[in-house]
Design an enzyme around this catalytic site. Structure first.
Site, mmCIF file in Angstrom:
data_model
loop_
_atom_site.group_PDB
_atom_site.id
_atom_site.type_symbol
_atom_site.label_atom_id
_atom_site.label_comp_id
_atom_site.label_asym_id
_atom_site.label_seq_id
_atom_site.Cartn_x
_atom_site.Cartn_y
_atom_site.Cartn_z
ATOM 1 N N VAL A 22 0.835 -1.206 0.000
ATOM 2 C CA VAL A 22 0.000 0.000 0.000
ATOM 3 C C VAL A 22 0.875 1.263 0.000
ATOM 4 C CG1 VAL A 22 -1.955 -1.125 1.098
ATOM 5 C CG2 VAL A 22 -0.281 0.053 2.534
ATOM 6 N N ASP A 37 12.631 -0.584 -2.187
ATOM 7 C CA ASP A 37 12.290 0.574 -1.354
ATOM 8 C C ASP A 37 13.495 1.497 -1.155
ATOM 9 O OD1 ASP A 37 9.594 0.352 -0.945
ATOM 10 O OD2 ASP A 37 9.764 -0.861 0.880
ATOM 11 N N ASP A 69 2.735 -11.048 10.801
ATOM 12 C CA ASP A 69 3.539 -12.055 10.106
ATOM 13 C C ASP A 69 4.473 -12.714 11.116
ATOM 14 O OD1 ASP A 69 2.421 -10.978 7.845
ATOM 15 O OD2 ASP A 69 4.232 -9.900 7.201
ATOM 16 N N THR A 119 -8.026 -1.764 10.299
ATOM 17 C CA THR A 119 -7.033 -0.892 10.943
ATOM 18 C C THR A 119 -7.073 -1.088 12.456
ATOM 19 O OG1 THR A 119 -7.118 0.740 9.186
ATOM 20 C CG2 THR A 119 -6.403 1.537 11.322
ATOM 21 N N GLY A 130 19.236 -7.985 -17.043
ATOM 22 C CA GLY A 130 18.596 -9.292 -16.915
ATOM 23 C C GLY A 130 19.608 -10.413 -16.870
ATOM 24 N N CYS A 135 23.240 -2.605 -19.057
ATOM 25 C CA CYS A 135 23.910 -3.825 -18.592
ATOM 26 C C CYS A 135 23.669 -4.968 -19.585
ATOM 27 C CB CYS A 135 23.448 -4.164 -17.180
ATOM 28 S SG CYS A 135 24.650 -5.189 -16.322
ATOM 29 N N LEU A 136 22.727 -5.858 -19.328
ATOM 30 C CA LEU A 136 22.441 -6.890 -20.318
ATOM 31 C C LEU A 136 22.094 -6.247 -21.659
ATOM 32 C CD1 LEU A 136 21.908 -9.884 -21.076
ATOM 33 C CD2 LEU A 136 19.534 -9.493 -20.432
ATOM 34 N N GLY A 137 21.396 -5.129 -21.628
ATOM 35 C CA GLY A 137 20.990 -4.442 -22.857
ATOM 36 C C GLY A 137 22.187 -3.971 -23.665
ATOM 37 N N ARG A 156 28.367 -10.059 -14.142
ATOM 38 C CA ARG A 156 29.443 -11.048 -14.133
ATOM 39 C C ARG A 156 30.175 -11.095 -15.467
ATOM 40 N NH1 ARG A 156 28.595 -14.064 -9.721
ATOM 41 N NH2 ARG A 156 26.384 -14.338 -9.324
ATOM 42 N N HIS A 208 24.484 0.502 -14.489
ATOM 43 C CA HIS A 208 23.048 0.809 -14.398
ATOM 44 C C HIS A 208 22.849 2.286 -14.059
ATOM 45 C CE1 HIS A 208 21.436 -3.343 -14.441
ATOM 46 N NE2 HIS A 208 22.588 -3.661 -13.885
ATOM 47 N N GLU A 259 20.311 4.018 -14.224
ATOM 48 C CA GLU A 259 18.986 4.267 -13.632
ATOM 49 C C GLU A 259 19.028 4.416 -12.116
ATOM 50 O OE1 GLU A 259 19.930 1.474 -15.151
ATOM 51 O OE2 GLU A 259 19.070 -0.330 -14.271
HETATM 52 N N1 GLN Z 1 23.610 -11.214 -17.033
HETATM 53 C C1 GLN Z 1 24.534 -10.184 -17.362
HETATM 54 C C2 GLN Z 1 25.815 -10.258 -16.543
HETATM 55 O O1 GLN Z 1 25.855 -10.890 -15.528
HETATM 56 C C3 GLN Z 1 23.887 -8.821 -17.206
HETATM 57 C C4 GLN Z 1 23.568 -8.479 -15.793
HETATM 58 C C5 GLN Z 1 22.622 -7.323 -15.661
HETATM 59 O O2 GLN Z 1 21.936 -6.952 -16.599
HETATM 60 N N2 GLN Z 1 22.520 -6.751 -14.471
HETATM 61 O O3 GLN Z 1 26.804 -9.667 -16.902
#
Ligand code: GLN
Length: 547
Positions: free
Chosen positions: A15, A71, A148, A192, A355, A382-384, A466, A511, A513
């Site tokens: 929420v 977060d 929890d 609540t 990814g 990164c992967l992109g 990696r 990254h 972002e």
């Molecule tokens: N899988 C890729 C690596 O390990 C990219 C990692 C990622 O996009 N954070 O290098």
């Protein structure tokens, strides 16, 4: 003396407790207080780094390389601070620490128990944030909802901490949800009341109740919550869902939450809050603007939380350029199956985010090919970036054999390969190349231009990978027009690559972002969105109508 604000959740999760905590932190910072913030996550994983984004959403990375709950991203964006590893604690970390000490013999002769050993370790972690940050106020948010099983030691530690630091130095905020019953058209306070009762059974009583709701909360309802939950009426803060995330600090301000907190904790503001920039930001978000459409090509697109920071970074950049960004969520597996191509052809920019694993990879490569061949602006994260290099190599060498060894171990053309220092690593958790590393920009490149720093400057960016670009392919691919626009200062590692002659096709091994802020977009995102706008305006002379 550091003051603590403990934030718990009641009724249901998701929420916006994290956003509320972050926004509350901002209202205090606006008053000149030094603020830090910590998330306690009751799961047993040591960190979310090994969890599927489907389970957990995005893994946020800090300067020091900690892999964290998303977060922490909200915290950094709202409060505009750089947090550290101490700021995200999990049950897994607490137990491994305590068990490690037990094995070393630190507790020789003793029986190790939840109280006091586990709770002491939790309290030590809370105090650590106060000590390392030197903050006037530390906000401590516990994940999940009261009741929890796994959050109990954390709540007990908070209870003890209140006694340790003195009641006048600790404040409890409980964030709950008021369900709306359609049949009778009313909001209900009973859940609540129950969750506050649950909290009381643990020896905790809220000082402030933030009542989240999708509908306006009447004064009567507010009184009722105050009465049944034993707080003052001013301490019941109705928080109606807003379409603009960054409005939350302003909504808290309207309800004078920070003044309430300051009064209760005996703190004084060193300056009056100045919300002019936030107000301008929220007004700018609301103002009808021309739209640009960008595709996010990933494999977790069903769960948009998996790309939280990328989405926010795109919004920040578009906002700075007076545009609204519309994200088309494109599943990379769909592209492989010949689906979603209409969707992809309808956009003016493509983002391939980070990814892991081989599912959907060929779909991402196909998206990169579409971007390169059709001069569609492309941003690879990164992967992109690795995908962009693989696609470029396939084109340059005229064969689809080029690949990353992550997806094809025995590939004949390993354009992307495991980093040498990763080869001997067996454990998967916390072992990637993580956190802030320097990247030297190459003068005269798009990347260098975007950062707009003295030519060839060094920038610090956050990493989580990696694999890396395989240096044996630098020369042959450079000859075909792949530009290495950023590298580690020792020249060993490709950090940014871009395609020459393309309006904007750029990938980063890091990254960006994670460092974007609402009022301070990341330069690479801004350069990408500028290229997207330029394409939109070139194809449509109206530049896309407002709405
Ligand atoms: N899988 C890729 C690596 O390990 C990219 C990692 C990622 O996009 N954070 O290098």
């Amino acid at each position: 003396m550091t003051k603590y604000i403990f934030i718990t959740g009641g009724v249901v999760s998701s929420v916006g407790k994290g956003v509320t905590a972050a926004a509350m932190g901002r209202t205090l910072k606006e008053r000149g207080l030094k603020v830090s913030i910590q998330k306690l996550d009751p799961y047993i994983n040591v960190d979310p780094g090994t969890m599927s984004p489907y389970q957990h959403g995005e893994v946020f990375v800090l300067d020091d390389g900690a892999e964290c709950d998303l977060d922490l991203g909200h915290y950094e964006r709202f409060i505009d601070v750089s947090l550290s590893r101490d700021c995200n604690v999990t049950t897994g970390q607490i137990y491994s620490e305590v068990i490690g000490k037990e094995r070393r013999g630190d507790y020789l002769g003793g029986t190790i128990q939840v109280i006091p050993h586990i709770t002491n370790e939790i309290k030590r972690r809370m105090a650590l944030v106060a000590r390392h940050s030197g903050a006037d106020v530390v906000l401590v948010e516990v994940g999940g909802t009261v009741g929890d099983i796994e959050s109990q030691p954390f709540l007990e530690a908070m209870r003890q901490m209140r006694t340790d630091v003195g009641r006048e130095n600790a404040l409890f905020v409980h964030v709950t949800w008021l369900p709306f019953i359609g049949a009778t058209g009313e909001l209900k306070t009973k859940p609540t009341q129950h969750s506050v009762r649950e909290l009381r059974s643990l020896g905790l009583s809220p000082d402030i109740i933030v009542a989240r709701s999708d509908h306006p909360v009447s004064a009567d309802l507010r009184q009722k919550i105050a009465l049944f939950c034993d707080v003052t009426e001013q301490a019941v803060i109705p928080m109606v869902t807003t379409d603009v995330l960054y409005e939350v600090p302003l909504l808290l301000e309207q309800q004078r939450v920070a003044d309430l907190i300051l009064g209760r904790l005996g703190l004084t503001a060193s300056r009056a809050p100045d919300w002019s920039r936030w107000q301008a930001l929220v007004e700018e978000v609301r103002r009808p603007k021309a739209k640009v459409r960008v595709a996010m090509v990933g494999k977790y697109v069903e769960l948009q939380d998996a790309y939280m920071s990328v989405r926010e970074a795109l919004k920040h950049a578009a906002l700075a350029l007076s545009r609204e960004v519309e994200i088309e969520w494109v599943h990379s597996v769909d592209l492989e199956k010949g689906r979603a191509w209409e969707q992809l052809r309808g956009v003016d920019g493509i983002v391939v985010p980070g990814g892991f694993g081989s599912r959907g990879i060929e779909g991402k490569i196909a998206a990169a090919r579409h971007a390169r061949e059709n001069a569609v602006p492309y941003l690879g994260l990164c992967l992109g970036m690795q995908i962009m290099c693989v696609e470029f190599a396939r084109y340059a060498f005229g064969t689809d054999d080029a690949n990353s060894t992550e997806f094809d171990r025995g590939t004949r053309l390993p354009v992307i390969d495991l980093m040498p220092e990763q080869r001997s690593i067996a454990d998967l958790g916390g072992t990637m190349r993580l956190g802030l590393y320097p990247c030297q920009l190459t003068p005269g490149t798009k990347a260098d231009e975007a950062y707009d720093l003295p030519a060839g400057a060094i920038v610090q960016e956050r990493h989580r990978h990696r694999f890396e670009f395989n240096n044996i392919y630098r020369e042959p691919l450079a000859a075909k027009g792949l530009v290495f626009s950023g590298q580690s200062p020792d020249g060993r590692l490709v950090e940014i690559a871009e395609v020459a002659g393309h309006p904007f096709m750029l990938g980063t091994q890091f990254h960006p972002e994670f460092l974007s802020r609402p009022n301070r977009p990341h330069p690479l995102f801004q350069a990408f969105v500028a290229a997207v706008i330029a394409r939109r305006e070139a194809t449509d002379p109206n530049g896309g109508e407002a709405h």
